[in-house]
Motif scaffolding. Sequence first.
Motif, short mmCIF file in Angstrom:
data_model
loop_
_atom_site.label_atom_id
_atom_site.label_comp_id
_atom_site.label_asym_id
_atom_site.label_seq_id
_atom_site.Cartn_x
_atom_site.Cartn_y
_atom_site.Cartn_z
N THR A 107 0.64 -0.88 0.01
CA THR A 107 -0.25 0.00 -0.08
C THR A 107 0.89 1.32 -0.04
N HIS A 108 0.87 2.56 -0.82
CA HIS A 108 1.42 3.68 -0.88
C HIS A 108 0.58 4.38 -0.71
N CYS A 124 4.70 8.89 -12.12
CA CYS A 124 5.13 7.31 -11.84
C CYS A 124 4.14 6.68 -11.01
N LEU A 125 4.17 6.65 -10.04
CA LEU A 125 3.61 5.68 -9.60
C LEU A 125 2.18 5.35 -10.25
N VAL A 158 5.23 3.50 2.96
CA VAL A 158 4.96 2.08 2.04
C VAL A 158 4.63 1.15 2.86
N ASP A 159 3.17 -0.03 2.81
CA ASP A 159 3.04 -0.64 3.84
C ASP A 159 3.06 0.27 5.30
N ILE A 186 0.95 1.65 -10.22
CA ILE A 186 0.32 1.14 -8.53
C ILE A 186 0.06 2.18 -8.12
N GLU A 187 -1.84 1.64 -7.65
CA GLU A 187 -2.94 2.85 -7.18
C GLU A 187 -2.16 2.85 -5.52
#
Length: 207
Positions: free
Chosen positions: A9-10, A27-28, A64-65, A33-34
């Motif tokens: 998860t971001h 970029c994400l 991130v996480d 990347i959600e």
Amino acid sequence: HHIHIIMATHKLTYFDIPGRAEATRICLFIAGIEFEDVRISFAEWGKLKAEKKFSPNYLPVLEVDGKAFSQGSAHARYAGRKAGLYPDGLEGMLIDEAAEILAELLYKAPSKGTLDDAAFIKARQDFQHEKMVPSLEVLEQKSAAPYYLGANLSLADLTLFAFASLVQAGMFDHVDKNLFDKFPKLTAILAATPKHPKVAEYYASKK
């Protein structure tokens, strides 16, 4: 056997401006990347900062996480790698060089501090002539076309685009909003970048 791939998860927290987070956001998105795109007001940040909600205590923050990371340029490289927009070798060094030049302009811009208005205006104008123009001249000289590295979009274009949008929006007090007009190659990159299909798709998704 079904293999379940659990995506990390971001969560990206920054102000609702391009600034130091825009390259990472794009970029994400391109990497598929959600992420939770948290945009806060300056007042909300004052409150969060006082509560020492993040460590280190400045924005942007990429979690991130649940692990928090600071430094927009670090976020952009991480996301750029995921998106395939941050090659290694000499191309990577060209991107890093451009990113560091632009980051230095953000850090070294004189702040108002205790300066009176006239002194602040002069300090900013001197900074534009003595530091910004020579730095942009270096980028102009190194730019290929249609993008900074040549045929392909890279993190350099997105970093330049985010920086230029701050200048063009007048967020650099007492610096000429049209500063980039003096640099034809950079101006061409700034026109090409938002038209890139993936970048255009990102902005369409934000409407």
